[in-house]
Write a protein that holds these residues in place. Structure first.
Motif, PDB file in Angstrom:
ATOM      1  N   VAL A 177     -19.169  26.318  -9.429  1.00 13.81           N
ATOM      2  CA  VAL A 177     -18.521  25.362 -10.332  1.00 13.81           C
ATOM      3  C   VAL A 177     -17.853  26.089 -11.501  1.00 13.81           C
ATOM      4  O   VAL A 177     -16.725  25.763 -11.899  1.00 13.81           O
ATOM      5  N   TYR A 178     -18.549  27.093 -12.039  1.00 14.30           N
ATOM      6  CA  TYR A 178     -17.986  27.835 -13.173  1.00 14.30           C
ATOM      7  C   TYR A 178     -16.705  28.566 -12.770  1.00 14.30           C
ATOM      8  O   TYR A 178     -15.705  28.529 -13.486  1.00 14.30           O
ATOM      9  N   SER A 223     -13.776  26.284 -12.247  1.00 11.15           N
ATOM     10  CA  SER A 223     -13.356  25.656 -13.503  1.00 11.15           C
ATOM     11  C   SER A 223     -12.386  26.537 -14.281  1.00 11.15           C
ATOM     12  O   SER A 223     -11.744  26.076 -15.229  1.00 11.15           O
ATOM     13  N   VAL A 244      -7.720  23.155 -11.168  1.00 14.65           N
ATOM     14  CA  VAL A 244      -9.033  22.515 -11.168  1.00 14.65           C
ATOM     15  C   VAL A 244      -9.318  21.899 -12.533  1.00 14.65           C
ATOM     16  O   VAL A 244      -9.917  20.824 -12.626  1.00 14.65           O
ATOM     17  N   LYS A 245      -8.874  22.555 -13.594  1.00 11.17           N
ATOM     18  CA  LYS A 245      -9.043  21.994 -14.942  1.00 11.17           C
ATOM     19  C   LYS A 245      -8.356  20.629 -15.040  1.00 11.17           C
ATOM     20  O   LYS A 245      -8.875  19.704 -15.666  1.00 11.17           O
ATOM     21  N   PHE A 254     -10.511  18.110 -13.346  1.00  7.89           N
ATOM     22  CA  PHE A 254     -11.651  17.786 -14.200  1.00  7.89           C
ATOM     23  C   PHE A 254     -11.247  16.831 -15.337  1.00  7.89           C
ATOM     24  O   PHE A 254     -12.052  16.015 -15.775  1.00  7.89           O
ATOM     25  N   LEU A 256     -19.071  20.600 -17.811  1.00  5.88           N
ATOM     26  CA  LEU A 256     -18.215  21.573 -17.142  1.00  5.88           C
ATOM     27  C   LEU A 256     -17.296  20.915 -16.121  1.00  5.88           C
ATOM     28  O   LEU A 256     -16.144  21.322 -15.955  1.00  5.88           O
ATOM     29  N   THR A 257     -17.786  19.871 -15.430  1.00  3.81           N
ATOM     30  CA  THR A 257     -16.998  19.251 -14.361  1.00  3.81           C
ATOM     31  C   THR A 257     -16.094  18.127 -14.855  1.00  3.81           C
ATOM     32  O   THR A 257     -15.355  17.543 -14.066  1.00  3.81           O
TER      33      THR A 257
END
Length: 307
Positions: A135-136, A139, A144-145, A148, A253-254
């Protein structure tokens, strides 16, 4: 009623009376597509523990469908035949390899072979570490950002509805990007419950690696069913949400704070999913400031989906 959704490429999938995906196109307009209706009339959705796996299946089914469709809608380019199928097979193979096979062999390499409980505990910790690292890493990618941020927009839209407020950008802005029914919470609960269930394999006596891997795959529906019921309990009883704290923290984070354009997409998707507006009514000057609150009465008592 409990509505749910998923972030997709430049858009948001929402499940309510209908399953709808709304996507921001390259020209700035919002395109909306209906994917179908929730298959929730079946008796299977009323059976505890069974309904979790069924709900997860439909969430994945519509999620993959919406993801492929959103890629086409946002770019205007149609995917080639077979491309989607190959992508799904590749993703499944990577998931099994990375989160089942590799952790098991690493645990064996570390010397945990004879005690099934210790094997499952270490194996589960490795699996959890892999997930957090995964996941990190993703991200860090800009695409992907953006997903999110749409994930955060989805949560804000759902919060607005659940607080019986008009589905406007102004109302949605003030809400949190964190939600107790989020799929991130489900995954964290799933990973923890898997450790407990896998530790029971010791009742079969000493197991070889092939048996461990096969059993881990076979009990996936059981782990999913138990995890789903816990997710429902944490949502129903706020005082118990402290037990879901790891997943809530991971949502930091997600999810990300969306802009007004992304909030608009989520709200448009939710309005259509609730059948508050017909797809044909959507236009470039879509007005989010008008809402008929009374029409919510038509969508009460609908079943819950994973957020």
């Amino acid at each position: 009623m409990k509505v749910g959704g998923q972030a997709v490429i430049d858009g948001v999938l929402m499940m309510g009376k209908k399953v709808v995906v709304a996507v921001r196109k390259v020209d700035g307009s919002i395109d909306v597509k209906e994917l179908g209706y929730p298959k929730t009339n079946s008796k299977w959705f009323k059976i505890p523990f069974v309904r979790g796996f069924i709900s997860l299946f439909y969430s994945l089914y519509f999620g993959i469908k919406a993801l492929n469709l959103s890629a086409e809608m946002s770019t205007g380019e149609e995917m080639k035949k077979g491309e989607s199928f190959f992508s799904i097979l590749t993703a499944l193979a990577l998931a099994v390899g990375l989160f089942i096979v590799l952790p098991a062999y690493l645990t064996k390499w570390l010397g945990f072979r004879d005690n099934e409980f210790m094997f499952s505990f270490v194996d589960g910790l490795i699996r959890l570490a892999f997930f957090l690292i995964y996941v990190y890493v993703i991200s860090l990618f800009e695409d992907v950002k953006t997903v999110f941020r749409y994930h955060g927009a989805e949560h804000k839209a759902v919060h607005t509805f659940e607080n019986n407020e008009e589905l406007t950008i102004e109302n949605a802005r003030k809400h949190s990007t964190i939600h107790p029914r989020c799929g991130t919470n489900f995954v964290m609960i799933f990973l923890i419950i898997a450790i407990l269930i896998h530790s029971l394999f010791g009742i079969f006596g000493p197991l070889n690696m092939i048996s461990r891997i096969v059993l881990r795959i076979l009990v996936l529906p059981i782990v999913a069913g138990v995890s789903y019921e816990l997710l429902r309990i944490f949502d129903k009883y706020p005082k118990l949400r402290i037990l879901a704290l790891p997943g809530m923290v991971l949502q930091k984070l997600t999810t990300a704070e969306p802009n007004d354009s992304q909030l608009e997409v989520a709200l448009v998707s939710l309005r259509h999913a609730l059948n508050l507006v017909e797809v044909s009514e959507l236009s470039d000057d879509f007005n989010l400031e008008s809402e008929n609150q009374n029409r919510y009465d038509n969508v009460k008592n609908q079943p819950e989906f994973l957020g």
